[in-house]
Design a protein around this motif. Structure first.
Motif, PDB file in Angstrom:
ATOM      1  N   ALA A   1       1.121  -1.278  -0.037  1.00 30.71           N
ATOM      2  CA  ALA A   1       0.127  -0.031  -0.016  1.00 30.71           C
ATOM      3  C   ALA A   1       0.845   1.316  -0.052  1.00 30.71           C
ATOM      4  CB  ALA A   1      -1.031  -0.133   1.178  1.00 30.71           C
ATOM      5  N   VAL A   2       1.887   1.133   0.771  1.00 26.79           N
ATOM      6  CA  VAL A   2       2.592   2.451   0.838  1.00 26.79           C
ATOM      7  C   VAL A   2       3.525   2.616  -0.529  1.00 26.79           C
ATOM      8  CG1 VAL A   2       4.791   3.332   2.054  1.00 26.79           C
ATOM      9  CG2 VAL A   2       2.977   2.328   3.378  1.00 26.79           C
ATOM     10  N   ARG A   3       4.036   1.409  -0.921  1.00 28.86           N
ATOM     11  CA  ARG A   3       4.884   1.546  -2.251  1.00 28.86           C
ATOM     12  C   ARG A   3       3.919   1.914  -3.412  1.00 28.86           C
ATOM     13  NH1 ARG A   3       9.958   0.098  -3.945  1.00 28.86           N
ATOM     14  NH2 ARG A   3      10.446   0.255  -1.658  1.00 28.86           N
ATOM     15  N   LEU A   4       2.766   1.279  -3.520  1.00 24.11           N
ATOM     16  CA  LEU A   4       1.721   1.912  -4.563  1.00 24.11           C
ATOM     17  C   LEU A   4       1.360   3.451  -4.525  1.00 24.11           C
ATOM     18  CD1 LEU A   4      -0.415  -1.284  -4.730  1.00 24.11           C
ATOM     19  CD2 LEU A   4       1.238  -0.669  -6.500  1.00 24.11           C
ATOM     20  N   ALA A   5       1.112   3.836  -3.357  1.00 24.23           N
ATOM     21  CA  ALA A   5       0.691   5.232  -2.964  1.00 24.23           C
ATOM     22  C   ALA A   5       1.911   6.165  -3.192  1.00 24.23           C
ATOM     23  CB  ALA A   5       0.300   5.245  -1.827  1.00 24.23           C
ATOM     24  N   GLU A   6       3.095   5.704  -2.883  1.00 24.64           N
ATOM     25  CA  GLU A   6       4.237   6.648  -3.004  1.00 24.64           C
ATOM     26  C   GLU A   6       4.896   6.780  -4.484  1.00 24.64           C
ATOM     27  OE1 GLU A   6       7.352   5.336  -0.408  1.00 24.64           O
ATOM     28  OE2 GLU A   6       6.595   6.432   1.325  1.00 24.64           O
ATOM     29  N   ARG A   7       4.968   5.577  -4.940  1.00 30.57           N
ATOM     30  CA  ARG A   7       5.579   5.581  -6.271  1.00 30.57           C
ATOM     31  C   ARG A   7       4.600   5.527  -7.666  1.00 30.57           C
ATOM     32  NH1 ARG A   7      10.760   2.414  -5.950  1.00 30.57           N
ATOM     33  NH2 ARG A   7      11.585   3.539  -4.204  1.00 30.57           N
ATOM     34  N   HIS A   8       3.278   5.365  -7.288  1.00 31.80           N
ATOM     35  CA  HIS A   8       2.471   5.113  -8.538  1.00 31.80           C
ATOM     36  C   HIS A   8       1.126   6.021  -8.133  1.00 31.80           C
ATOM     37  CE1 HIS A   8       4.806   2.153 -10.527  1.00 31.80           C
ATOM     38  NE2 HIS A   8       4.993   1.563  -9.574  1.00 31.80           N
ATOM     39  N   GLY A   9       0.792   6.506  -7.078  1.00 31.81           N
ATOM     40  CA  GLY A   9      -0.215   7.219  -6.806  1.00 31.81           C
ATOM     41  C   GLY A   9      -1.527   6.516  -6.807  1.00 31.81           C
ATOM     42  N   VAL A  10      -1.322   5.099  -6.424  1.00 31.99           N
ATOM     43  CA  VAL A  10      -2.484   4.424  -6.415  1.00 31.99           C
ATOM     44  C   VAL A  10      -2.650   3.788  -4.980  1.00 31.99           C
ATOM     45  CG1 VAL A  10      -3.209   1.791  -7.507  1.00 31.99           C
ATOM     46  CG2 VAL A  10      -2.092   3.350  -8.876  1.00 31.99           C
ATOM     47  N   SER A  11      -4.187   3.634  -4.751  1.00 26.12           N
ATOM     48  CA  SER A  11      -4.307   3.173  -3.522  1.00 26.12           C
ATOM     49  C   SER A  11      -4.787   1.784  -3.634  1.00 26.12           C
ATOM     50  CB  SER A  11      -5.631   3.930  -2.855  1.00 26.12           C
ATOM     51  OG  SER A  11      -6.105   3.246  -1.594  1.00 26.12           O
ATOM     52  N   LEU A  12      -4.003   0.976  -2.809  1.00 24.95           N
ATOM     53  CA  LEU A  12      -4.325  -0.703  -2.692  1.00 24.95           C
ATOM     54  C   LEU A  12      -6.001  -0.716  -2.380  1.00 24.95           C
ATOM     55  CD1 LEU A  12      -2.854  -3.521  -3.042  1.00 24.95           C
ATOM     56  CD2 LEU A  12      -2.695  -3.119  -0.346  1.00 24.95           C
ATOM     57  N   TYR A  13      -6.596  -0.081  -1.544  1.00 19.58           N
ATOM     58  CA  TYR A  13      -7.773  -0.446  -0.862  1.00 19.58           C
ATOM     59  C   TYR A  13      -8.886   0.215  -1.935  1.00 19.58           C
ATOM     60  CZ  TYR A  13      -4.544  -1.910   2.764  1.00 19.58           C
ATOM     61  OH  TYR A  13      -3.858  -2.580   3.426  1.00 19.58           O
ATOM     62  N   THR A  14      -8.607   1.484  -2.384  1.00 21.11           N
ATOM     63  CA  THR A  14      -9.776   1.918  -3.239  1.00 21.11           C
ATOM     64  C   THR A  14      -9.651   1.925  -4.730  1.00 21.11           C
ATOM     65  OG1 THR A  14      -8.593   4.082  -3.221  1.00 21.11           O
ATOM     66  CG2 THR A  14     -10.129   3.821  -1.243  1.00 21.11           C
ATOM     67  N   GLU A  15      -8.540   1.651  -5.112  1.00 22.00           N
ATOM     68  CA  GLU A  15      -8.261   1.243  -6.495  1.00 22.00           C
ATOM     69  C   GLU A  15      -7.641  -0.172  -6.752  1.00 22.00           C
ATOM     70  OE1 GLU A  15      -6.995   5.190  -8.381  1.00 22.00           O
ATOM     71  OE2 GLU A  15      -5.772   4.898  -6.664  1.00 22.00           O
ATOM     72  N   PRO A  16      -8.308  -1.081  -6.430  1.00 28.00           N
ATOM     73  CA  PRO A  16      -7.781  -2.469  -6.597  1.00 28.00           C
ATOM     74  C   PRO A  16      -7.679  -2.899  -7.953  1.00 28.00           C
ATOM     75  CG  PRO A  16     -10.064  -2.504  -5.957  1.00 28.00           C
ATOM     76  CD  PRO A  16      -9.821  -1.344  -5.573  1.00 28.00           C
ATOM     77  N   GLY A  17      -8.059  -2.525  -8.691  1.00 26.39           N
ATOM     78  CA  GLY A  17      -8.014  -2.906 -10.160  1.00 26.39           C
ATOM     79  C   GLY A  17      -6.752  -2.315 -10.894  1.00 26.39           C
ATOM     80  N   ARG A  18      -6.469  -0.965 -10.466  1.00 27.77           N
ATOM     81  CA  ARG A  18      -5.133  -0.529 -10.962  1.00 27.77           C
ATOM     82  C   ARG A  18      -3.942  -1.112 -10.180  1.00 27.77           C
ATOM     83  NH1 ARG A  18      -5.255   5.709 -10.470  1.00 27.77           N
ATOM     84  NH2 ARG A  18      -3.320   5.391 -11.574  1.00 27.77           N
ATOM     85  N   ALA A  19      -4.309  -1.423  -8.826  1.00 34.21           N
ATOM     86  CA  ALA A  19      -3.118  -2.026  -8.006  1.00 34.21           C
ATOM     87  C   ALA A  19      -2.854  -3.451  -8.472  1.00 34.21           C
ATOM     88  CB  ALA A  19      -3.430  -2.195  -6.609  1.00 34.21           C
ATOM     89  N   ALA A  20      -3.919  -4.421  -8.862  1.00 30.65           N
ATOM     90  CA  ALA A  20      -3.767  -5.607  -9.475  1.00 30.65           C
ATOM     91  C   ALA A  20      -3.096  -5.525 -10.792  1.00 30.65           C
ATOM     92  CB  ALA A  20      -5.220  -6.242  -9.791  1.00 30.65           C
ATOM     93  N   ALA A  21      -3.258  -4.711 -11.605  1.00 26.01           N
ATOM     94  CA  ALA A  21      -2.394  -4.493 -12.899  1.00 26.01           C
ATOM     95  C   ALA A  21      -1.094  -4.270 -12.685  1.00 26.01           C
ATOM     96  CB  ALA A  21      -3.204  -3.438 -13.818  1.00 26.01           C
ATOM     97  N   LEU A  22      -0.649  -3.653 -11.617  1.00 26.26           N
ATOM     98  CA  LEU A  22       0.704  -3.136 -11.512  1.00 26.26           C
ATOM     99  C   LEU A  22       1.270  -4.354 -10.830  1.00 26.26           C
ATOM    100  CD1 LEU A  22       0.729   0.428  -9.949  1.00 26.26           C
ATOM    101  CD2 LEU A  22       1.748  -0.237 -12.052  1.00 26.26           C
ATOM    102  N   LEU A  23       0.459  -5.347  -9.621  1.00 29.32           N
ATOM    103  CA  LEU A  23       1.398  -6.300  -9.422  1.00 29.32           C
ATOM    104  C   LEU A  23       1.450  -7.432 -10.161  1.00 29.32           C
ATOM    105  CD1 LEU A  23       0.816  -4.599  -6.812  1.00 29.32           C
ATOM    106  CD2 LEU A  23       0.119  -6.822  -5.574  1.00 29.32           C
ATOM    107  N   GLY A  24       0.504  -7.881 -11.091  1.00 30.98           N
ATOM    108  CA  GLY A  24       0.325  -8.992 -11.882  1.00 30.98           C
ATOM    109  C   GLY A  24      -0.650  -9.911 -11.406  1.00 30.98           C
ATOM    110  N   PRO A  25      -1.199 -10.680 -12.222  1.00 26.27           N
ATOM    111  CA  PRO A  25      -2.350 -11.487 -11.920  1.00 26.27           C
ATOM    112  C   PRO A  25      -1.661 -12.918 -11.004  1.00 26.27           C
ATOM    113  CG  PRO A  25      -1.810 -11.902 -14.177  1.00 26.27           C
ATOM    114  CD  PRO A  25      -0.951 -10.836 -13.692  1.00 26.27           C
ATOM    115  N   GLU A  26      -0.433 -13.037 -10.899  1.00 25.31           N
ATOM    116  CA  GLU A  26       0.010 -14.265 -10.460  1.00 25.31           C
ATOM    117  C   GLU A  26       0.419 -13.913  -8.826  1.00 25.31           C
ATOM    118  OE1 GLU A  26       3.283 -11.706 -11.871  1.00 25.31           O
ATOM    119  OE2 GLU A  26       1.582 -12.852 -12.947  1.00 25.31           O
ATOM    120  N   LEU A  27       0.567 -12.565  -8.454  1.00 24.52           N
ATOM    121  CA  LEU A  27       0.701 -12.231  -7.139  1.00 24.52           C
ATOM    122  C   LEU A  27      -0.445 -11.377  -6.432  1.00 24.52           C
ATOM    123  CD1 LEU A  27       4.311 -10.793  -7.575  1.00 24.52           C
ATOM    124  CD2 LEU A  27       3.770 -12.857  -6.836  1.00 24.52           C
ATOM    125  N   TRP A  28      -1.636 -11.042  -7.387  1.00 29.52           N
ATOM    126  CA  TRP A  28      -2.445 -10.245  -6.698  1.00 29.52           C
ATOM    127  C   TRP A  28      -3.336 -11.133  -5.642  1.00 29.52           C
ATOM    128  CZ3 TRP A  28      -3.786  -5.903  -5.466  1.00 29.52           C
ATOM    129  CH2 TRP A  28      -5.102  -5.640  -5.057  1.00 29.52           C
TER     130      TRP A  28
END
Length: 179
Positions: A111-138
């Motif tokens: 959550a911290v890394r996604l917010a700091e580096r990409h401006g994405v919230s792990l909790y409110t933008e799960p689709g964007r977070a999943a795309a950044l993490l990848g389907p195998e790790l999400w």
């Protein structure tokens, strides 16, 4: 990344009129009770409050995307290295150990890394977070997935039963470092 316009705070003229009337009333009361010196101090306090409010409203988009709640990405109690070591050992022993101990720690780091580096919230933008993490790790990080309880641990069908594989744990750490 899509560029969506941030909502603006609406300033109602009626609200400004009410605040202006209240300010004039307070200044009049201060002048009657304490004299001109007290009224001057009251005016300075009102001007400072008005400037702070204007700065808050004007800078809100840049500071917090117009959300008026405290963003809490990292809790006040930081886990020690000994706790991390125990959480990793628990994850290597069972899936319940991963779910109960290591997953919350990894979610917080992601959550911290996604917010700091990409401006994405792990909790409110799960689709964007999943795309950044990848389907195998999400599935290993997905905050929408219900956590196991200590009383009735159940195996999530999306995850393999048994302990978390070392290659998956290594992939989670490597992806966290590359984000």
């Amino acid at each position: 990344m899509s560029s969506r316009p941030a909502p603006r705070i609406a300033v109602l003229p009626e609200a400004l009129a009410v605040l202006g009337i209240a300010a004039v009333g307070c200044e009049t009361a201060l002048a009657l009770v304490g004299g001109l010196a007290v009224a001057g101090v009251g005016a300075a306090v009102l001007v400072a409050a008005a400037l702070l409010a204007a700065r808050y409203v004007h800078g809100a988009e840049a500071m917090d995307s117009d959300y008026r709640r405290k963003v809490r990405l990292v809790s006040s109690r930081e886990p020690t290295l000994r706790y991390w070591d125990a959480a990793i050992d628990d994850a290597r022993e069972s899936l319940a150990g991963y779910e109960l101990h290591l997953r919350p720690l990894l979610q917080r780091l992601y959550a911290v890394r996604l917010a700091e580096r990409h401006g994405v919230s792990l909790y409110t933008e799960p689709g964007r977070a999943a795309a950044l993490l990848g389907p195998e790790l999400w599935p290993w990080i997905d905050p929408a997935k219900p956590r196991l309880s200590k009383d009735a641990p159940k195996v999530d069908p999306r995850l393999a039963p048994g302990p978390i594989p070392d290659r998956t744990l290594a992939a989670l750490v490597e992806r966290l470092e590359t984000l």
